[in-house]
Design an enzyme around this catalytic site. Structure first.
Site, PDB file in Angstrom:
ATOM      1  N   HIS A  81      19.022   4.112   3.206  1.00  0.00           N
ATOM      2  CA  HIS A  81      19.009   3.559   4.571  1.00  0.00           C
ATOM      3  C   HIS A  81      19.884   2.317   4.662  1.00  0.00           C
ATOM      4  CE1 HIS A  81      15.904   0.341   3.758  1.00  0.00           C
ATOM      5  NE2 HIS A  81      15.414   1.227   2.901  1.00  0.00           N
ATOM      6  N   ASP A 138      19.586   0.245   7.372  1.00  0.00           N
ATOM      7  CA  ASP A 138      18.908  -0.808   8.145  1.00  0.00           C
ATOM      8  C   ASP A 138      18.138  -1.724   7.204  1.00  0.00           C
ATOM      9  OD1 ASP A 138      17.024   1.305   7.623  1.00  0.00           O
ATOM     10  OD2 ASP A 138      15.706   0.533   9.194  1.00  0.00           O
ATOM     11  N   GLU A 143      14.719   3.446   8.684  1.00  0.00           N
ATOM     12  CA  GLU A 143      13.667   3.540   7.675  1.00  0.00           C
ATOM     13  C   GLU A 143      12.673   2.405   7.811  1.00  0.00           C
ATOM     14  OE1 GLU A 143      11.361   3.357   4.069  1.00  0.00           O
ATOM     15  OE2 GLU A 143      12.616   1.769   4.878  1.00  0.00           O
ATOM     16  N   HIS A 177     -12.367 -23.677  29.063  1.00  0.00           N
ATOM     17  CA  HIS A 177     -12.860 -24.920  28.481  1.00  0.00           C
ATOM     18  C   HIS A 177     -14.043 -24.571  27.578  1.00  0.00           C
ATOM     19  CE1 HIS A 177     -14.655 -28.849  28.066  1.00  0.00           C
ATOM     20  NE2 HIS A 177     -13.654 -29.413  28.753  1.00  0.00           N
ATOM     21  N   THR A 227      -9.854 -28.091  22.731  1.00  0.00           N
ATOM     22  CA  THR A 227     -11.144 -27.413  22.889  1.00  0.00           C
ATOM     23  C   THR A 227     -10.993 -26.275  23.882  1.00  0.00           C
ATOM     24  OG1 THR A 227     -11.666 -29.199  24.420  1.00  0.00           O
ATOM     25  CG2 THR A 227     -12.628 -29.354  22.217  1.00  0.00           C
ATOM     26  N   ARG A 233      -2.440   1.693   3.814  1.00  0.00           N
ATOM     27  CA  ARG A 233      -1.603   2.488   2.909  1.00  0.00           C
ATOM     28  C   ARG A 233      -2.418   3.702   2.502  1.00  0.00           C
ATOM     29  NH1 ARG A 233       3.941   0.952   2.638  1.00  0.00           N
ATOM     30  NH2 ARG A 233       3.831  -1.169   3.425  1.00  0.00           N
TER      31      ARG A 233
HETATM   32  N1  BES Z   1      12.224   0.731  -0.036  1.00  0.00           N
HETATM   33  C1  BES Z   1      11.011   0.517   0.638  1.00  0.00           C
HETATM   34  C2  BES Z   1       9.859   1.307   0.083  1.00  0.00           C
HETATM   35  C3  BES Z   1       9.487   1.015  -1.340  1.00  0.00           C
HETATM   36  C4  BES Z   1       9.365  -0.280  -1.788  1.00  0.00           C
HETATM   37  C5  BES Z   1       9.268   2.049  -2.201  1.00  0.00           C
HETATM   38  C6  BES Z   1       9.043  -0.541  -3.103  1.00  0.00           C
HETATM   39  C7  BES Z   1       8.930   1.811  -3.506  1.00  0.00           C
HETATM   40  C8  BES Z   1       8.822   0.504  -3.949  1.00  0.00           C
HETATM   41  C9  BES Z   1      11.197   0.861   2.103  1.00  0.00           C
HETATM   42  O1  BES Z   1      12.381   0.341   2.638  1.00  0.00           O
HETATM   43  C10 BES Z   1      10.073   0.253   2.903  1.00  0.00           C
HETATM   44  O2  BES Z   1       9.983  -0.933   2.945  1.00  0.00           O
HETATM   45  N2  BES Z   1       9.286   1.085   3.563  1.00  0.00           N
HETATM   46  C11 BES Z   1       8.301   0.660   4.500  1.00  0.00           C
HETATM   47  C12 BES Z   1       7.962   1.865   5.307  1.00  0.00           C
HETATM   48  C13 BES Z   1       7.333   1.603   6.646  1.00  0.00           C
HETATM   49  C14 BES Z   1       8.152   0.708   7.517  1.00  0.00           C
HETATM   50  C15 BES Z   1       7.034   2.902   7.344  1.00  0.00           C
HETATM   51  C16 BES Z   1       7.081   0.106   3.776  1.00  0.00           C
HETATM   52  O3  BES Z   1       6.746   0.557   2.680  1.00  0.00           O
HETATM   53  O4  BES Z   1       6.462  -0.790   4.332  1.00  0.00           O
HETATM   54 MN    MN Z   2      13.960   0.684   1.396  1.00  0.00          MN
HETATM   55 MN    MN Z   3      11.988  -1.815   3.033  1.00  0.00          MN
END
Ligand code: BES
Ligand code: MN
Ligand code: MN
Length: 458
Positions: free
Chosen positions: A86, A88, A153, A213, A315, A328
């Site tokens: 990615h 971005d 991503e 308040h 306050t 997760r």
């Molecule tokens: N590259 C990461 C995911 C990652 C980090 C995989 C460390 C393995 C080890 C990816 O760019 C990422 O940050 N993904 C997001 C996904 C979410 C925005 C849907 C994440 O894991 O928070």
């Molecule tokens: Mn990544």
């Molecule tokens: Mn990331």
């Protein structure tokens, strides 16, 4: 192969200078004001893909940011790699904590500091330079390759499932290769065989029409900040177990083999805790730290906002409170099902004294694969040659939403070979990439193409 590796060694400094240009584009997908930068970054990616010798390079439009595609498919009889990454990056705030500007890549002590250095532009660029080295020295690649670099991503790849389904034929491959994760530790290269999934929500609690308040009305109405705190407190018990009914129903338990294998990994818990600056570690009881971070689901508060937070005292009873929360997920939890369970639980725990709304944001499915396939073995050999050590096998706690879609839609294995480090500040201030790992990663990628190319079509 030797000439390719030599070429890579000779060009080490040029690679870093070029990567700096890629890192200069602030392609922050989460912020609408960077829309043009994302397109500029897609164009830059495409330009680079043409420069290194890929063919059919184009931007493919989606309802969001474009996908950059290119291929080289002239290695008759050899397998086809689908390389995904990615372009971005994450936002850079808090900006004042950066020691050098996030979009002016700077080398300090063998590390390149910039947003996107490790996640993921640096790792994408590593493969670009491996392709370039083969092309420059031999005028061809030892393997067929399709390259697909997306721009959403970091905001959940919302349009990518649809994209993959629509372009299934154009993406046909024998193996998916991704470098968007970390090594187990410095000097410990690894192959990742599982990622967690994600489901993300915003919770809004409204108590009254406006702030009040706290002396005049305090005691007569519910306080949204307090209610939100109580609701969040009901999400987990003291042992770190999530209390949402049904939450664990689809969780595949860890096997004893897997737990045993992880106990052999060179993990130093004391150092881990110290590096994080945590007074103590905390997690679900009955599991080790690696198990908690790799193979158990979590509930986290990502942000919290309410009331008066300026200097001094005021306050007031805030009218509203807001939290960003996420879970997760691990195999076989499904984001849609978990989202429903969460919404039901919020409805059940929300008192009638306030109005509570939940808004679902992005997410992704968890992913796991078996690692006894010839592609993973090929990657193991390539990593050993690039890093001087064979890789260990690990899971990761992070998420890459598209990986499970690749597996389901294309039905091919994925090899996740990342060269970031766990302490390289991905998503945080002072993100960086170890330049030795970057360099060794280019060598390993070049060898990986050779290794997969010599496998013959499965
Ligand atoms: N590259 C990461 C995911 C990652 C980090 C995989 C460390 C393995 C080890 C990816 O760019 C990422 O940050 N993904 C997001 C996904 C979410 C925005 C849907 C994440 O894991 O928070
Ligand atoms: Mn990544
Ligand atoms: Mn990331």
């Amino acid at each position: 192969m030797l000439n390719v590796v030599d070429h890579i060694h000779t060009n080490r400094d040029r690679y870093i200078e070029e990567l700096k240009q890629y890192l200069a584009i602030p392609s922050i997908s989460a912020l609408p004001q960077h829309k043009d930068d994302l397109r500029r970054c897609a164009d830059w990616t495409a330009g680079e893909m043409r420069r290194i010798g890929l063919e059919n390079v184009k931007l493919i439009e989606t309802p969001g940011n474009p996908v950059v595609y290119g291929d080289w498919l002239q290695a008759d009889g050899a397998p086809t790699i689908l390389f995904y990454g990615h372009y971005d990056v994450q936002p850079v705030d808090p900006l004042e904590l950066w020691e050098s500007p996030p979009f002016e890549a700077t080398v300090r002590d063998g590390e390149l500091y910039a947003r996107g250095a490790a996640d993921d532009k640096g790792q994408v660029f590593m493969h670009f330079k491996a392709i370039e080295a083969h092309m420059k020295k031999n005028g061809r690649l030892p393997v067929n390759i399709r390259v697909m670099i997306e721009g959403e991503e970091e905001v959940g790849s919302a349009h990518l499932d649809e994209f993959i389904r629509a372009h299934k034929r154009d993406l046909a491959a024998d193996v998916v290769v991704i470098s968007d994760s970390a090594m187990f530790d410095r000097g410990v290269p690894s192959i990742c065989y599982s990622l967690r999934g994600l489901v993300y929500f915003q919770i809004d609690v409204r108590g009254t029409k406006s702030d009040l308040h706290s002396g005049v009305f305090g005691g007569a109405v519910a306080n949204p900040a307090f209610v939100l705190g109580q609701m969040l407190a009901q999400m987990k018990d003291r042992g770190g177990r999530i209390k949402i009914p049904g939450f664990y129903e689809d969780v595949v338990p860890l096997t004893e083999e897997e737990r045993t294998a992880w106990r052999m990994l060179p993990f130093n818990e004391k150092k881990y805790r110290k590096d994080l600056g945590a007074p103590r570690l905390f997690g679900e009881s009955g599991y080790t730290t690696l198990e908690r971070a790799w193979a158990r689901p979590t509930f986290e508060v990502n942000g919290l906002l309410s009331g008066f937070t300026g200097e001094g005292a005021k306050t007031v009873i805030p009218a509203v409170a807001m939290a960003k929360v996420s879970m997760r997920l691990v195999p076989n939890q499904h984001p849609d099902r978990i989202a429903t369970l969460f919404e039901n639980y919020v409805r059940k725990t929300a008192p009638k004294t306030v109005n509570v709304t939940v808004t679902r944001m992005h997410g992704g499915k968890p992913w796991i694969t078996s690692y006894d396939n010839p592609f993973v073995q090929a990657a193991g050999r390539a990593i050993e040659q690039g890093f001087g050590k064979p890789p260990v096998f690990c899971r990761e706690g992070g998420s890459i939403p598209v990986v499970s879609t690749f597996q389901e839609e294309l039905g091919v294995p994925a090899v996740l070979f990342g060269v970031g480090l766990p302490d390289e500040n991905a998503h945080a201030p002072n993100e960086r990439l170890d330049l030795d790992n970057f360099h060794n990663g280019i060598v390993a990628s070049a060898i990986l193409y050779q290794e997969i190319g010599s496998m013959g079509r499965p």
